[in-house]
Design a protein around this motif. Sequence first.
Motif, mmCIF file in Angstrom:
data_model
loop_
_atom_site.group_PDB
_atom_site.id
_atom_site.type_symbol
_atom_site.label_atom_id
_atom_site.label_comp_id
_atom_site.label_asym_id
_atom_site.label_seq_id
_atom_site.Cartn_x
_atom_site.Cartn_y
_atom_site.Cartn_z
ATOM 1 N N PRO A 255 28.132 38.199 26.800
ATOM 2 C CA PRO A 255 27.236 37.192 26.245
ATOM 3 C C PRO A 255 26.895 36.028 27.120
ATOM 4 N N ARG A 256 27.920 35.841 28.319
ATOM 5 C CA ARG A 256 27.747 34.794 29.422
ATOM 6 C C ARG A 256 26.785 35.080 30.209
ATOM 7 N N LEU A 257 26.446 36.292 30.497
ATOM 8 C CA LEU A 257 25.453 36.789 31.433
ATOM 9 C C LEU A 257 23.963 36.569 30.727
ATOM 10 N N VAL A 258 24.064 36.623 29.385
ATOM 11 C CA VAL A 258 22.831 36.564 28.593
ATOM 12 C C VAL A 258 22.390 34.853 28.543
ATOM 13 N N ARG A 259 23.658 34.295 28.216
ATOM 14 C CA ARG A 259 23.539 32.839 28.026
ATOM 15 C C ARG A 259 22.721 32.261 29.304
ATOM 16 N N ARG A 260 23.349 32.657 30.517
ATOM 17 C CA ARG A 260 22.775 32.150 31.683
ATOM 18 C C ARG A 260 21.211 32.634 31.919
ATOM 19 N N ALA A 261 20.839 33.769 31.607
ATOM 20 C CA ALA A 261 19.578 34.238 31.801
ATOM 21 C C ALA A 261 18.644 33.654 30.835
ATOM 22 N N LEU A 262 19.024 33.246 29.373
ATOM 23 C CA LEU A 262 18.030 32.464 28.567
ATOM 24 C C LEU A 262 17.807 31.066 28.999
ATOM 25 N N ARG A 263 19.101 30.495 29.611
ATOM 26 C CA ARG A 263 18.689 28.987 30.340
ATOM 27 C C ARG A 263 17.937 29.155 31.207
ATOM 28 N N ARG A 264 18.013 30.133 32.219
ATOM 29 C CA ARG A 264 16.956 30.065 33.468
ATOM 30 C C ARG A 264 15.771 30.251 32.812
ATOM 31 N N VAL A 265 15.407 30.805 31.613
ATOM 32 C CA VAL A 265 14.092 31.039 31.324
ATOM 33 C C VAL A 265 13.485 29.706 30.629
ATOM 34 N N ALA A 266 14.347 29.065 29.954
ATOM 35 C CA ALA A 266 14.075 27.687 29.583
ATOM 36 C C ALA A 266 13.708 26.891 30.696
ATOM 37 N N LEU A 267 14.488 26.876 31.735
ATOM 38 C CA LEU A 267 14.190 25.827 32.791
ATOM 39 C C LEU A 267 13.056 26.069 33.249
ATOM 40 N N ARG A 268 12.524 27.274 33.295
ATOM 41 C CA ARG A 268 11.228 27.423 34.104
ATOM 42 C C ARG A 268 10.104 26.714 33.406
ATOM 43 N N TYR A 269 10.114 26.641 31.977
ATOM 44 C CA TYR A 269 9.172 26.075 31.141
ATOM 45 C C TYR A 269 9.616 24.429 31.395
ATOM 46 N N LEU A 270 10.740 24.101 31.025
ATOM 47 C CA LEU A 270 11.184 22.561 30.770
ATOM 48 C C LEU A 270 11.518 21.791 31.853
#
Length: 489
Positions: A255-270
């Motif tokens: 879960p921590r790996l996926v948490r980090r991945a989803l955060r990186r995706v959000a940062l690309r946009y925001l």
Amino acid sequence: MPADRHFDVLIVGAGLSGIGAAWRLQKQRPQDTYVILEARDAIGGTWDLFRYPGVRSDSDMFTLSYPFRPWREPEALAGGDKIRRYIEDTAEEAGITRHIRFGTRVVRADWSTPDARWTVRTAGGEVYTCKFLYGCAGYYSYTEGYQPDFPGMADFRGLLVHPQFWPEDLDYRGKRVVVIGSGATAVTLVPAMAADAAHVTMLQRSPTYITPLPNRDVIADLVRRMLPPKAANRVARAKNILLTQAFYQVARRRPRLVRRALRRVALRYLENPGYVDEHFKPRYDPWDQRLCVIPAGDLYTSITSGRASVVTDHIETFVPEGIRLESGTVLDADVVVSATGLSLLPVGGIELAVDGEPIQVGGRATYRGLMLSGVPNFAYCIGYVNASWTLRADLSHRYLLRLLDHMERHGYASATPATPPGTGRPLLDLSSGYVRRALDTFPVQGDRDPWIVRQNYLREVLTTPRADVTRDMVFTRRTAPTRKEEVVR
């Protein structure tokens, strides 16, 4: 009983599941008579009910569509109107529409062991009988959504709307809109309304995991140019099943790996770590609740354009001009959309009874996730929580037809799942509020097959077609002078 009121199989619901069940039944058991009783006046179920702005699938259409009828539209994530037309066209082309009786809401079904049949009663007073009853009405109420009783709601001078009952004449152009919620409905509404509203604020108590997906599936587009429609659909379908199942398994194990991945995706946009951590960093692990999908990152782009924003806070009270939060901030609003969830309703809200004894669905054991312990010749259709609804629905249809074939070959009048030795796990294994509120009304799982519901299509697509239909099943012969039971354990 008139001939047009007795059937071999009675299907409740003319949505995605009901039409799929009828198609499979016609194909595999053309000798069976059947009817579909639909409470509404149209085909489509969910996709006819929900008409709010931007309503769409949050599963890709190559897995949400039927395996026997390829999805031919360009979008991988389709709007509700296109999905509805797809279901309607499927029914019309297969000659299913003429078997549907619209405006016919089933309210009660009584099983008679001596007669080996169900007597089904409708809200309009009509009575039907059938040998096998199949509930394909989903698992939430069509007549009411979940609406918290927020303080001060009566004081609000604007318009309060629930997405499940969207007014056709609602004009929100140039108006200030607050959408309460952060689930699939909210993340769909915000970018759809932001195109015309003065501003849209998504007000959430806590963040939800969100992932962007492209509107078009480039691999599906490629194979469509190279292969016939059915073959191309199979390739796209297999690819998406593998990807979604792999992502789910990684999310549960790392879960921590996926948490980090989803955060990186959000940062690309925001591009704002503080904003992302405040509004898009949930407290729970990925897939403890259903993941929300946003096509082409539309929610994020609405925020970066300034047409939408997110506020994470709790509601203190409604006030005439909008909503006052616990932080003291007042959100001015002309329109408030309460995207606060669904009211779940097991087996379509049908009251069941066996030989005069009422059946309490809550707490009863689920057999292969589609039948109930102690209830003869009855099944209900429920999809996956981590993949497209249709994937599991179609497996359920095919399993039930194998059961009907077995009963016919051996002269059985009824099939009743026995009672397992131990139960306890909830049927819907999600921590979402709308699920937790209704857990005690739903069946529970056992501790071994066939009483366990596995949220794993790749496993079930291999095991379900070969599953032993006699295991833990009590059969009653229709030809014996005295009813004789066979129990296989």
